[in-house]
Enzyme design. Structure first.
Site, PDB file in Angstrom:
ATOM      1  N   GLU A 144      -4.948   4.987  -5.841  1.00 36.02           N
ATOM      2  CA  GLU A 144      -4.621   4.281  -4.596  1.00 36.02           C
ATOM      3  C   GLU A 144      -5.808   4.333  -3.622  1.00 36.02           C
ATOM      4  O   GLU A 144      -6.133   3.353  -2.976  1.00 36.02           O
ATOM      5  CB  GLU A 144      -3.390   4.965  -3.976  1.00 36.02           C
ATOM      6  N   THR A 197      -4.444  -4.337   1.846  1.00 33.80           N
ATOM      7  CA  THR A 197      -4.041  -3.124   2.558  1.00 33.80           C
ATOM      8  C   THR A 197      -5.231  -2.545   3.331  1.00 33.80           C
ATOM      9  O   THR A 197      -5.110  -2.133   4.488  1.00 33.80           O
ATOM     10  CB  THR A 197      -3.491  -2.082   1.568  1.00 33.80           C
TER      11      THR A 197
HETATM   12  N1  HSE Z   1       1.800   3.097   3.951  1.00 30.81           N
HETATM   13  C1  HSE Z   1       0.851   2.134   3.478  1.00 30.81           C
HETATM   14  C2  HSE Z   1       0.482   1.212   4.622  1.00 30.81           C
HETATM   15  C3  HSE Z   1       1.458   1.359   2.349  1.00 30.81           C
HETATM   16  O1  HSE Z   1       1.379   0.758   5.313  1.00 30.81           O
HETATM   17  O2  HSE Z   1      -0.700   0.923   4.807  1.00 30.81           O
HETATM   18  C4  HSE Z   1       0.556   0.283   1.787  1.00 30.81           C
HETATM   19  O3  HSE Z   1       1.293  -0.429   0.801  1.00 30.81           O
END
Ligand code: HSE
Length: 327
Positions: A144, A197
């Site tokens: 990730e 992201t």
């Molecule tokens: N918690 C992370 C964010 C999840 O919101 O950036 C990304 O899928």
């Protein structure tokens, strides 16, 4: 097959190849930024892991990514996870990885997490399960980090373990499985736009007012309590994100209309799935979840955007073995 490639392990029957399915996940769940996620039944990625006589980790094939994902193992989320796993168990076993993406990239559905989880679980299975499922989490998190620069676990942990998973602490890693009502259904609408992201995390608020923090952590506690007590009213009252949603939703055309449509159609709550652009709702029955999904999709059509709709129970199991071919 050469078992000498696995110096620190007991000899065992090695399987040649295994196909693993890892599901899509909804991270944050409104008020639990980087702290809470849950697993869907579908969509998800399939990854085929095979033992190889030549050392090293190779990504032999990727489908469903429009050529966007790297084949170099050290740059690929699944490759990075498997390399770290092999290093940790001191194995120089050669591993080939074939990735079949069955969900959109940059969708907020935990696409990179699914590939990492599937790959590392497949490698662990083929090598005779030296580690428990939970022990594989740090390797999936590394994938990730490679994918988006941040080592959050709210997609990988539910993809791996299933159900609702609370990440109580990152250092040390402490993940907690949260009981949830069996009747709970999730509706997920994926608008046909892509948000990375990595980019979305750059525009987040870095400083939060104490009064906002109090609202947010009270809602997260309320959501966890509501899930554990099967108290739908409490779940509904708690499914609010007053910190990230107001900023991130600006990147999702029609978000306010979609959310309003979901609530009017009977959703318990509605917010952004992960970093978006997907939007999720929680519902008490499959019928309501479908009606909510139809209403959300229609609202999005009004702003000129096409979408995919998924209606799914909460997947209590997470990653699963699809097929195993023995040597
Ligand atoms: N918690 C992370 C964010 C999840 O919101 O950036 C990304 O899928």
């Amino acid at each position: 097959m050469n078992e000498n490639h696995i110096p620190k392990m007991e000899s065992h029957n090695l399987n040649q190849s295994i196909t693993i399915f890892a599901p899509a996940t909804v991270a944050n769940v409104a008020c639990g930024f980087d702290s809470l996620g849950f697993s869907l039944n579908e969509p998800g990625d399939e990854v085929i892991i095979s033992l190889s006589d030549s050392p090293g980790v190779k990504i032999t094939k990727i489908t469903g990514d429009d050529g966007k994902l790297p084949l170099d193992a050290e740059s690929n989320t699944a490759g990075v996870s498997v390399l770290a796993f092999l290093k940790s168990i001191k194995s120089d076993q050669g591993i080939d990885i074939e990735i079949h993406k069955q969900m959109p990239l940059g969708s907020g559905l935990g696409s990179s997490a699914a590939s990492s989880v599937a790959a590392v679980v497949g490698a662990n299975e083929l090598l005779g399960k030296p580690l428990s499922k939970k022990d594989l989490l740090p390797f999936a998190i590394l994938g990730e980090k490679k994918a988006c620069g941040s080592a959050h676990a709210d997609n990988v942990a539910p993809a791996l373990l299933g159900g609702f998973i609370l990440i109580r602490s990152y250092n040390p890693l402490d993940v907690v499985s949260i009981p949830f009502p069996e009747q709970l259904y999730a509706t997920v609408l994926h608008p046909h736009i892509e948000l990375r992201t990595e980019d979305v995390r750059k525009i987040m608020r870095r400083e939060i007012k104490l009064q906002d923090a109090i609202v947010q952590w009270s809602n997260l506690a309320g959501l966890i309590a509501g899930l554990m007590k099967s108290d739908y009213s409490l779940i509904s009252r708690s499914l609010n994100d007053i910190i990230f949603e107001p900023v991130r939703s600006l990147l999702i055309p029609g978000f306010d209309e979609v959310k309003q449509a979901a609530m009017q159609a009977g959703a318990l709550g509605c917010s952004i799935s992960g970093s978006g652009p997907s939007v999720f709702a929680l519902c008490t029955t499959r019928t309501t979840a479908q009606e909510v999904g139809d209403a959300m999709q229609q609202a999005l059509t009004h702003v000129g955007l096409q979408s995919d709709l998924y209606v799914s129970p909460i997947n209590g199991d997470g990653v699963s073995v699809v097929k195993q071919i023995n040597s």
